[in-house]
Design a protein around this motif. Structure first.
Motif, PDB file in Angstrom:
ATOM      1  N   LEU A 141      16.432 -11.159   3.781  1.00 61.54           N
ATOM      2  CA  LEU A 141      15.442 -11.831   3.434  1.00 61.54           C
ATOM      3  C   LEU A 141      14.820 -12.096   4.781  1.00 61.54           C
ATOM      4  CD1 LEU A 141      16.106 -14.198   0.868  1.00 61.54           C
ATOM      5  CD2 LEU A 141      14.547 -12.516   0.611  1.00 61.54           C
ATOM      6  N   SER A 142      15.396 -12.344   5.745  1.00 61.77           N
ATOM      7  CA  SER A 142      14.750 -12.546   7.113  1.00 61.77           C
ATOM      8  C   SER A 142      13.938 -11.532   7.897  1.00 61.77           C
ATOM      9  CB  SER A 142      15.830 -13.119   8.184  1.00 61.77           C
ATOM     10  OG  SER A 142      16.659 -11.975   8.400  1.00 61.77           O
ATOM     11  N   CYS A 143      14.617 -10.280   7.477  1.00 60.71           N
ATOM     12  CA  CYS A 143      13.834  -8.875   7.921  1.00 60.71           C
ATOM     13  C   CYS A 143      12.485  -8.933   7.018  1.00 60.71           C
ATOM     14  CB  CYS A 143      14.875  -7.961   7.507  1.00 60.71           C
ATOM     15  SG  CYS A 143      16.047  -7.718   8.603  1.00 60.71           S
ATOM     16  N   ILE A 144      12.681  -9.260   5.614  1.00 65.61           N
ATOM     17  CA  ILE A 144      11.486  -9.183   4.921  1.00 65.61           C
ATOM     18  C   ILE A 144      10.424 -10.037   5.281  1.00 65.61           C
ATOM     19  CG2 ILE A 144      10.535  -9.686   2.696  1.00 65.61           C
ATOM     20  CD1 ILE A 144      13.262  -8.452   1.356  1.00 65.61           C
ATOM     21  N   SER A 145      10.817 -11.402   5.689  1.00 68.07           N
ATOM     22  CA  SER A 145       9.696 -12.334   6.012  1.00 68.07           C
ATOM     23  C   SER A 145       9.263 -12.043   7.502  1.00 68.07           C
ATOM     24  CB  SER A 145      10.354 -13.710   6.324  1.00 68.07           C
ATOM     25  OG  SER A 145      11.671 -13.785   6.975  1.00 68.07           O
ATOM     26  N   ALA A 146       9.998 -11.365   8.326  1.00 72.39           N
ATOM     27  CA  ALA A 146       9.435 -10.995   9.744  1.00 72.39           C
ATOM     28  C   ALA A 146       8.296  -9.900   9.403  1.00 72.39           C
ATOM     29  CB  ALA A 146      10.868 -10.542  10.459  1.00 72.39           C
ATOM     30  N   SER A 147       8.920  -8.876   8.633  1.00 73.39           N
ATOM     31  CA  SER A 147       7.786  -7.772   8.106  1.00 73.39           C
ATOM     32  C   SER A 147       6.515  -8.512   7.652  1.00 73.39           C
ATOM     33  CB  SER A 147       8.484  -6.729   7.271  1.00 73.39           C
ATOM     34  OG  SER A 147       7.486  -5.865   7.041  1.00 73.39           O
ATOM     35  N   SER A 148       6.782  -9.182   6.813  1.00 70.80           N
ATOM     36  CA  SER A 148       5.548  -9.900   6.121  1.00 70.80           C
ATOM     37  C   SER A 148       4.569 -10.521   7.206  1.00 70.80           C
ATOM     38  CB  SER A 148       5.816 -10.875   5.214  1.00 70.80           C
ATOM     39  OG  SER A 148       6.685 -10.097   4.215  1.00 70.80           O
ATOM     40  N   LEU A 149       5.307 -11.178   8.155  1.00 75.50           N
ATOM     41  CA  LEU A 149       4.549 -11.980   9.323  1.00 75.50           C
ATOM     42  C   LEU A 149       3.955 -11.040  10.009  1.00 75.50           C
ATOM     43  CD1 LEU A 149       3.791 -14.521  10.680  1.00 75.50           C
ATOM     44  CD2 LEU A 149       6.150 -14.322  11.888  1.00 75.50           C
ATOM     45  N   PHE A 150       4.411  -9.922  10.689  1.00 74.16           N
ATOM     46  CA  PHE A 150       4.014  -9.050  11.524  1.00 74.16           C
ATOM     47  C   PHE A 150       2.828  -8.256  10.798  1.00 74.16           C
ATOM     48  CE2 PHE A 150       8.423  -9.515  13.721  1.00 74.16           C
ATOM     49  CZ  PHE A 150       7.892 -10.446  14.554  1.00 74.16           C
ATOM     50  N   ASN A 162      -0.899  -7.309  12.322  1.00 75.10           N
ATOM     51  CA  ASN A 162      -1.443  -5.933  12.423  1.00 75.10           C
ATOM     52  C   ASN A 162      -2.606  -5.580  11.646  1.00 75.10           C
ATOM     53  OD1 ASN A 162       0.687  -5.125  14.100  1.00 75.10           O
ATOM     54  ND2 ASN A 162       2.041  -4.666  12.348  1.00 75.10           N
ATOM     55  N   GLY A 163      -2.640  -6.337  10.439  1.00 72.05           N
ATOM     56  CA  GLY A 163      -3.790  -6.239   9.466  1.00 72.05           C
ATOM     57  C   GLY A 163      -4.919  -6.896  10.376  1.00 72.05           C
ATOM     58  N   GLY A 164      -4.916  -7.782  10.825  1.00 70.77           N
ATOM     59  CA  GLY A 164      -6.200  -8.390  11.820  1.00 70.77           C
ATOM     60  C   GLY A 164      -6.334  -7.490  12.770  1.00 70.77           C
ATOM     61  N   LYS A 165      -5.492  -6.910  13.360  1.00 74.04           N
ATOM     62  CA  LYS A 165      -6.107  -5.882  14.584  1.00 74.04           C
ATOM     63  C   LYS A 165      -6.435  -4.541  13.772  1.00 74.04           C
ATOM     64  CE  LYS A 165      -2.017  -6.973  17.767  1.00 74.04           C
ATOM     65  NZ  LYS A 165      -0.923  -6.705  18.377  1.00 74.04           N
ATOM     66  N   ASN A 166      -6.181  -4.148  12.700  1.00 68.65           N
ATOM     67  CA  ASN A 166      -6.760  -2.962  12.153  1.00 68.65           C
ATOM     68  C   ASN A 166      -8.355  -3.426  11.757  1.00 68.65           C
ATOM     69  OD1 ASN A 166      -4.428  -1.648  12.413  1.00 68.65           O
ATOM     70  ND2 ASN A 166      -3.524  -2.125  10.206  1.00 68.65           N
ATOM     71  N   LYS A 167      -8.366  -4.442  11.170  1.00 68.29           N
ATOM     72  CA  LYS A 167      -9.813  -5.076  10.804  1.00 68.29           C
ATOM     73  C   LYS A 167     -10.832  -5.007  12.187  1.00 68.29           C
ATOM     74  CE  LYS A 167      -8.660  -7.724   6.805  1.00 68.29           C
ATOM     75  NZ  LYS A 167      -8.655  -8.953   6.273  1.00 68.29           N
ATOM     76  N   LYS A 170      -0.932 -17.202   7.823  1.00 63.65           N
ATOM     77  CA  LYS A 170      -0.151 -17.046   8.836  1.00 63.65           C
ATOM     78  C   LYS A 170       0.579 -18.386   9.381  1.00 63.65           C
ATOM     79  CE  LYS A 170      -3.036 -13.980  11.471  1.00 63.65           C
ATOM     80  NZ  LYS A 170      -4.035 -13.453  12.449  1.00 63.65           N
ATOM     81  N   PRO A 171       0.240 -19.619   9.041  1.00 63.88           N
ATOM     82  CA  PRO A 171       1.101 -20.716   8.998  1.00 63.88           C
ATOM     83  C   PRO A 171       2.118 -20.544   8.246  1.00 63.88           C
ATOM     84  CG  PRO A 171      -1.226 -21.507   9.447  1.00 63.88           C
ATOM     85  CD  PRO A 171      -1.185 -20.041   9.015  1.00 63.88           C
ATOM     86  N   LEU A 172       1.857 -20.387   6.838  1.00 64.29           N
ATOM     87  CA  LEU A 172       2.897 -20.485   5.834  1.00 64.29           C
ATOM     88  C   LEU A 172       3.935 -19.228   6.085  1.00 64.29           C
ATOM     89  CD1 LEU A 172       3.999 -21.354   3.302  1.00 64.29           C
ATOM     90  CD2 LEU A 172       2.497 -19.805   2.162  1.00 64.29           C
ATOM     91  N   ALA A 173       3.362 -18.022   6.671  1.00 64.11           N
ATOM     92  CA  ALA A 173       4.304 -17.135   7.043  1.00 64.11           C
ATOM     93  C   ALA A 173       5.351 -17.423   8.052  1.00 64.11           C
ATOM     94  CB  ALA A 173       3.484 -15.830   7.280  1.00 64.11           C
ATOM     95  N   TRP A 174       4.568 -18.199   8.933  1.00 62.81           N
ATOM     96  CA  TRP A 174       5.614 -18.659  10.217  1.00 62.81           C
ATOM     97  C   TRP A 174       6.514 -19.479   9.699  1.00 62.81           C
ATOM     98  CZ3 TRP A 174       6.887 -16.795  14.681  1.00 62.81           C
ATOM     99  CH2 TRP A 174       5.764 -16.002  15.373  1.00 62.81           C
TER     100      TRP A 174
END
Length: 202
Positions: free
Chosen positions: A179-188, A192-197, A108-112
């Motif tokens: 690219l900003s849309c792709i990085s935003a999607s990857s971050l979110f 979402n993956g954490g919530k699903n788990k 997450k830090p790198l994604a941010w």
């Protein structure tokens, strides 16, 4: 219904959602890699075309040289595209390393950091293109109300080369937005993956 990440289709055919997700992530990373190196190449091209553009004209025995430094908007365009090219080169190399190591997702830090960097560069490149385009319109059409002459009628070669650099910069800015849309999607998706788990534990 799913068991251990395996979904059951109406035809009782196992569907491996995890595998499909990994394939999708890899395709997204390939698109990201292509866009980053495209930005790097076109950013350098735009900076070189505008930064090296010059033309000398003699007006009433006075030699006047036109360069990109005569317009602050063009200076901004050159700097913005040079920075975008360097930034995209670094991020492109990061993508290559991640793909070689087989790592698709990141922390997450790198994604941010990536998300913030892409957002900043997207805003900067779009702003640079907008300001340069406005100056180009004034140079091409002039402003009769303010008695501003059509500079491009005098410095045709200079304006044509600036136009080529501006066209490259437009592609750079649009690619940065994607690219900003792709990085935003990857971050979110990380959140979402954490919530699903956490939901799957109940």
């Amino acid at each position: 219904m799913s068991y251990a990440g395996i979904g059951i289709s109406p035809g009782n055919v196992p569907v491996y959602h995890g595998s499909n997700l990994k394939v999708f992530d890899k395709r997204v990373r390939v698109v990201e890699l292509v866009l980053r190196f495209l930005i790097c190449g076109l950013g350098v091209l735009a900076a070189v075309l505008v930064g090296t553009d010059t033309e000398v004209k003699t007006i009433f025995t006075i030699r006047k040289r036109a360069t990109f430094t005569d317009m602050k908007a063009l200076v901004f365009l050159v700097v913005a595209n040079a920075v975008a090219a360097a930034y995209s080169l670094v991020q492109g190399l990061r993508c290559v390393v991640c793909m070689v190591r087989g790592k698709v997702l990141f922390s997450k830090p790198l994604a941010w950091i990536i998300f913030s960097g892409d957002q900043i560069m997207a805003y900067v490149t779009v702003a640079a293109v907008a300001s340069a385009a406005q100056s180009a319109v004034f140079g091409k059409l002039g402003q009769p109300e303010l008695q501003w002459m059509k500079i491009c009628d005098l410095y045709k070669k200079f304006c044509n080369q600036v136009g080529e650099g501006l066209a490259s910069a437009v592609v750079v800015s649009l690619s940065m937005v994607v690219l900003s849309c792709i990085s935003a999607s990857s971050l979110f998706r990380l959140y979402n993956g954490g919530k699903n788990k956490s939901n799957s534990r109940w």
